[in-house]
Design a protein around this motif. Structure first.
Motif: not given
Length: 335
Positions: A91, A93, A95-97
């Motif tokens: 990825s 980009y 992302e925080w999850t």
């Protein structure tokens, strides 16, 4: 980059590459630089450097592995294939999850407040520090995989814990608190190992040297203290700050430390001789915290002005600033 997909079901790299490139939503890219081959004991390792373009932005992708097959782009993903029968999607980009919450305001899982966190270097453990002001200092260690409590350190401190830090080998946990003490505990058992006494006010932060032989502590008494881990001896006190020293971290393998302070400064110190090497410019208000990249080359700090600043450690040059989003700044001004 975050690994999104990994599979070993392909017969060979070329088959995998063909499959990837057959998809309409993938576009192949050519190597940015010529292929380089590196000798190894067991098999030939290939290093290929690719430049990919996604939504008008260019990314350099460096892939090292045996007999590399190819790279393709799928939206914001880069997919690589190699002769070791692996396909990996990266990825661009990540992302925080949200994964889980530890504790509950309605329960007694954590006492009053949590003021410090630190992950072990292998990512398997999370240490938390906190407590009830003037009553208790709490230190707990959690399993990151399922959020379960691994260990509680009983009566770790007599006041709120402000900093916890795993040693480089993850065998020892350092904790510092409002009771003016820095202490170390054995991670495997929670056993108290040693207390480091000398600060005259709250101890706000602690840091390990890369070899695990030194500890540095930062205090509300506006000093940094350097300790011999094995003996508990106070090796030196570094002064020069006009307000509390809010955080401390070692930079790289050597004696360099970066410290932030309420006097608006972030400074580079030498733990072995107490020398203050340089001040990183730009701070306009109380500085709360600082961090350094694992190679010790880049320092980052944030403060009351809402700006995150990035510096080159070797030169002291400000590399980048990240200001608060405008809508957040407007909300803050309207309060």
């Amino acid at each position: 980059h975050e690994t999104l997909l990994k599979t070993e079901q392909w017969a060979n790299a070329e088959t995998c590459r063909d499959l990837v490139e057959d998809k309409d939503w993938l576009k192949s890219t050519a190597p940015a630089d010529p292929q380089q081959r590196v000798e190894s004991d067991d098999e030939e390792t290939v290093t290929q450097n690719y430049t990919v373009e996604v939504s008008g932005r260019r990314f350099d992708v460096n892939v090292i592995g045996p007999a590399f097959g190819g790279v393709a782009v799928a939206g914001d993903r880069v997919i690589s294939a190699a002769a070791d029968k692996h396909v990996v999607a990266w990825s661009l980009y990540p992302e925080w999850t949200w994964v889980r919450t530890i504790g509950d305001p309605a329960s007694e899982t954590l006492v009053d407040r949590v003021t410090a966190l630190d992950f072990s270097h292998d990512g398997k453990l999370l240490a938390s520090g906190g407590g009830s002001p003037s009553r208790s200092g709490e230190v707990k260690i959690w399993n990151t995989a399922d959020g379960s409590l691994v260990r509680e350190v009983p009566e770790a401190h007599s006041d709120v814990v402000f900093g916890v830090r795993f040693s480089p080998n993850d065998a020892v946990l350092a904790a510092c608190a409002a009771d003016k003490f820095l202490k170390t505990f054995e991670v495997a058992t929670g056993k108290f190992l040693r207390g480091y006494e000398g600060h005259t006010h709250h101890v706000l932060s602690a840091a390990w040297s890369a070899d695990g032989k030194m500890l540095a502590s930062a205090g509300a008494d506006a000093v940094v203290k350097v300790w011999d881990v094995a003996t508990g001896e106070q090796k030196r006190t570094i002064t020069g700050f006009s307000k509390e020293v809010t955080s401390i971290v070692f930079a790289g393998e050597g004696p360099n430390c970066v410290a932030s302070s309420g006097d608006k400064t972030v400074r580079l110190l030498k733990a072995d001789n107490g020398q203050m090497t340089r001040t990183f410019s730009g701070g306009t208000d109380f500085m709360y915290t600082c961090a350094v990249t694992i190679d010790g080359k880049t320092a980052v700090a944030g403060g009351q002005d809402g700006v995150v600043r990035v510096w080159n450690v070797d030169t002291g040059t400000e590399v980048k600033t990240f200001a608060a989003p405008q809508d957040a700044a407007n909300q803050q001004a309207g309060r």
